[in-house]
Design a protein around this motif. Structure first.
Motif, PDB file in Angstrom:
ATOM      1  N   ALA A  38       0.852  -1.189   0.000  1.00 24.16           N
ATOM      2  CA  ALA A  38       0.000   0.000   0.000  1.00 24.16           C
ATOM      3  C   ALA A  38       0.886   1.237   0.000  1.00 24.16           C
ATOM      4  N   ARG A  39       0.775   2.053  -1.019  1.00 26.52           N
ATOM      5  CA  ARG A  39       1.658   3.200  -1.142  1.00 26.52           C
ATOM      6  C   ARG A  39       1.389   4.235  -0.066  1.00 26.52           C
ATOM      7  N   VAL A  80      -6.829  -6.183   2.470  1.00 26.68           N
ATOM      8  CA  VAL A  80      -5.815  -5.190   2.826  1.00 26.68           C
ATOM      9  C   VAL A  80      -5.594  -5.277   4.334  1.00 26.68           C
ATOM     10  N   LEU A  81      -4.333  -5.248   4.744  1.00 25.69           N
ATOM     11  CA  LEU A  81      -3.984  -5.256   6.158  1.00 25.69           C
ATOM     12  C   LEU A  81      -3.540  -3.865   6.584  1.00 25.69           C
ATOM     13  N   PHE A  82      -4.000  -3.435   7.759  1.00 27.63           N
ATOM     14  CA  PHE A  82      -3.639  -2.144   8.338  1.00 27.63           C
ATOM     15  C   PHE A  82      -2.942  -2.395   9.663  1.00 27.63           C
ATOM     16  N   ASP A  83      -1.871  -1.657   9.935  1.00 28.05           N
ATOM     17  CA  ASP A  83      -1.181  -1.837  11.205  1.00 28.05           C
ATOM     18  C   ASP A  83      -1.961  -1.186  12.342  1.00 28.05           C
ATOM     19  N   SER A  84      -1.387  -1.184  13.533  1.00 27.16           N
ATOM     20  CA  SER A  84      -2.106  -0.692  14.706  1.00 27.16           C
ATOM     21  C   SER A  84      -2.420   0.795  14.627  1.00 27.16           C
ATOM     22  N   PRO A 115      -6.362   5.046   2.033  1.00 26.38           N
ATOM     23  CA  PRO A 115      -6.439   5.886   3.244  1.00 26.38           C
ATOM     24  C   PRO A 115      -6.068   5.133   4.508  1.00 26.38           C
ATOM     25  N   GLN A 116      -5.663   5.890   5.519  1.00 22.96           N
ATOM     26  CA  GLN A 116      -5.501   5.324   6.849  1.00 22.96           C
ATOM     27  C   GLN A 116      -6.876   5.170   7.494  1.00 22.96           C
ATOM     28  N   PRO A 130     -11.076   4.457  16.184  1.00 22.75           N
ATOM     29  CA  PRO A 130     -10.993   3.658  14.975  1.00 22.75           C
ATOM     30  C   PRO A 130     -12.155   3.915  14.031  1.00 22.75           C
ATOM     31  N   TRP A 131     -11.818   4.060  12.770  1.00 28.59           N
ATOM     32  CA  TRP A 131     -12.735   3.995  11.641  1.00 28.59           C
ATOM     33  C   TRP A 131     -13.723   5.150  11.521  1.00 28.59           C
TER      34      TRP A 131
END
Length: 670
Positions: free
Chosen positions: A9-10, A270-274, A302-303, A311-312
């Motif tokens: 993911a850029r 897609v995986l997102f970190d903490s 996007p984050q 979150p979210w």
């Protein structure tokens, strides 16, 4: 989820050492960061003129300090202030520490060094968050300094931002993003001008955002230029620790969610970190964004977290549906988030899924432990993620490896097996990577492809991976990371695409700690670790396995109606089976071939040792048939958490009957 073209993911990348702010590299030279203790009186004169609104005839103040004085005045900071505001206390401070736990953990070892080595220096080391709130303080504890620290409120929970306390090393470094030394009269507030302090910001190692600062402070007579160098060095140490923690957290995230992922031909993932940063995807990220309907004006994925860490809700764009998102937590730690979005043309029935069910249906088991392992294998077989099979000798790791391959999309391609413990180091290198003509004495004319190259398109099973020589491990890691190998004696690079399944009966954590196995390779192998339980932990499976081996032996050796008596089966369930399923199979075949009769009785098992509790139960005067019944009731009761009604239902007995048998066999229901 194996890396594909463009799957990163850029946007969030490991940052360089260059410091930036507002998109521009700051122009402060290293010399401008240091204070000059020889001009304290001249600086004080400039400060007095500044507070009076008069431009001094001789300006001696560095631009970094004069700019900070101006900002402090614009923020209406009282220049007569002698201390920071009262620090937050108790529950409020603890909540903040919990929220900043990652930073506090990363700084723990550096702060411990401060406690040990700064005890006689007249200085303290201070760790703050990005808001300038002190999180932790260590260093000299002599009464004079301790009293000054307490009087100035340089304490955990206090706010040392520039907008609150004016020019000071912590607040001004955080404001500018630059390391800075502020000495004596350079402080904006007169009551703090007896201090000298040196601070450097701490940046997130992934995106470069300022997340805190590290500061060395003491009374002005403790000034030393080296203090700023130490602060910069400490910040670098903390950033390195943060990077290691982030990488380990991402590996744990991969471990927790890889086997949950559906096939890539049916879903985007897609995986997102903490911190909510996307870092891994199962396809080209721009294509995923187009498929999900992202506006063309959005260049990067996007984050998923807003500035206040909720979150979210405040950060999720409308084109990402909330039902696609799932938080991933483990042992109370939030590791990140997984997004799984269906593709428009997703199929509803998969022949490979049916093949998976058939494949793992051949693994004989009844115990819940084994069922959980089989289900995990069934789910992970879809992916191309590396799998590490863990278990004692003889538990059937190769059978699971074959099942993972057969149930995967690669099932029609090669399944190559290499035992790393049965080949010498020199032969193993050429066996795995191949060699070119003339690479060594005895090399085959024209060279030879290695097992990795042969497995390309299919699966490579490396058994006893813990035996892989240390000098070959970087070569395997390169093949996994980049999909490239070179044959022995060859300078050119060859592309390979294989799914790795590895197995070991060693404790690889211990091997890593003993520096006999590379940590980076271990993390790459252990994307999906699967521990296969030993046979002694699943005695319920033994009767089924025995029946299976008996049927095989009848066919293989042309035996008649041979079988094991219930009493003999009960004793087999009490043996520890150090050789696991392999030992059980060999024992069953041996007994069938050497027994005088068609029925194997307990007397045929005289050379086997059994657990003490098996003999203890027979001492109650029970027959071996009763022992079998007692074990079944006891195990069922344990699996039902002591609930007699549930136990009766599971056994198909009346509750009164179960109570009677519990009394008869002296089994406690609690």
């Amino acid at each position: 989820m194996v890396s594909q073209s463009g799957d990163e993911a850029r946007g969030p990348q490991i940052r360089t050492t260059q410091r930036v702010e507002g998109g521009n590299v700051l122009g402060q030279t290293p010399e401008e960061a240091f204070a000059n203790p020889d001009i304290v009186r001249d600086v004080l004169t400039n400060w007095e003129y500044f507070q009076s609104g008069i431009l001094a005839a001789r300006q001696v103040v560095r631009p970094a300090i004069s700019d900070s004085w101006r900002r402090s005045q614009e923020s209406a900071v009282d220049h007569r202030r002698g201390q920071a505001p009262m620090p937050m206390r108790d529950e409020r401070l603890q909540r903040l520490l919990d929220k900043r736990n990652r930073l506090v953990q990363a700084g723990a070892s550096t702060m411990a060094l401060a406690r040990d080595y700064m005890s006689e220096t007249g200085t303290v080391m201070v760790l703050t968050d990005a808001d300038g709130i002190v999180l932790r303080l260590e260093g000299d504890t002599k009464i004079a300094l301790r009293n000054a620290v307490e009087k100035t409120h340089l304490l955990p929970g206090s706010n040392w931002s520039e907008t609150v306390c004016g020019t000071n090393a912590i607040g001004t470094a955080l404001e500018t993003g630059q390391p800075l030394q502020v000495h004596a009269t350079e402080h904006f507030c007169s009551g703090i001008q007896r201090w000298t302090c040196s601070a450097s910001v701490i940046r997130d190692p992934i995106d470069g955002a300022v997340i805190g600062s590290i500061d060395l402070s003491g009374l002005s007579d403790s000034y030393g230029r080296q203090a700023l160098a130490l602060a910069i060095s400490a910040a670098a140490r903390i950033e390195a620790q943060l990077l290691q923690m982030e990488m380990e957290a991402r590996y744990r995230l991969l471990d927790q969610c890889f086997w949950l992922l559906p096939p890539s031909d049916r879903h985007h993932a897609v995986l997102f970190d903490s911190a909510g940063r996307p870092f891994k995807a199962n396809g080209e990220i721009t294509q995923i964004m187009r498929d999900l309907g992202a506006p063309k004006c959005e260049p990067n994925f996007p984050q998923l977290r807003s500035a206040d860490d909720r979150p979210w809700d405040a950060s999720r764009p409308a084109w990402i549906k909330e039902e696609w998102l799932r938080p991933v937590d483990h042992d109370g730690e939030h590791l990140g988030t997984i997004m799984v979005a269906p593709k428009a043309a997703a199929r509803t029935v998969s022949p490979s899924a049916q093949n998976s069910a058939r494949t793992f249906g051949n693994i004989i088991h009844r115990s819940p432990k084994m069922h959980a392992v089989v289900e995990k294998c069934r789910r992970v077989a879809w992916t191309s993620a590396p799998v590490l099979l863990l278990g004692e000798t003889g538990v059937g790791k190769e059978i699971f490896a074959q099942g993972l391959h057969t149930a995967s999309p690669r099932r029609d391609q090669p399944f190559i097996v290499v035992n790393c413990g049965s080949i010498s180091r020199d032969l193993l290198a050429s066996e795995l990577f191949g060699y070119v003509d003339g690479a060594f004495t005895g090399a085959r004319r024209g060279g030879m492809a290695g097992k990795i190259e042969t497995a390309s398109g299919g699966s490579l099973f490396l058994d006893e991976i813990g035996e892989l020589p240390l000098d070959l491990q970087p070569m395997l890691l390169r093949a996994l990371e980049s999909g490239e190998i070179s044959r022995v004696g060859e300078a050119t690079v060859r592309k390979v695409d294989f799914r790795l399944i590895a197995a070991t009966n060693r404790d690889l954590d211990a091997e890593v700690n003993a520096q006999r196995f590379r940590k980076d390779l271990y993390y790459r192998l252990a994307v999906v670790p699967i521990a296969i339980p030993p046979l002694r932990e699943r005695p319920d499976d033994i009767p089924m396995l025995v029946d299976h081996f008996v049927a095989q032996a009848r066919t293989r050796y042309g035996l008649g109606d041979c079988r094991f008596s219930p009493e003999a089966l009960a004793l087999l369930q009490g043996h520890d089976w150090p050789g696991n399923v392999r030992e059980l199979r060999n024992r069953v075949e041996s007994l069938l071939l050497t027994s005088a009769g068609e029925v194997i009785e307990p007397s045929d098992l005289a050379d086997l040792s059994f657990r003490t509790e098996v003999h203890a139960r027979t001492d109650l005067g029970l027959s071996l048939t009763e022992v079998t019944e007692r074990d079944l009731i006891a195990r069922t009761l344990r699996s039902c958490n002591g609930n007699v009604a549930a136990t009766a239902s599971a056994l198909g007995l009346a509750k009164s009957t179960v109570y009677a048998k519990l009394r008869h066999y002296q089994i406690r229901a609690d």
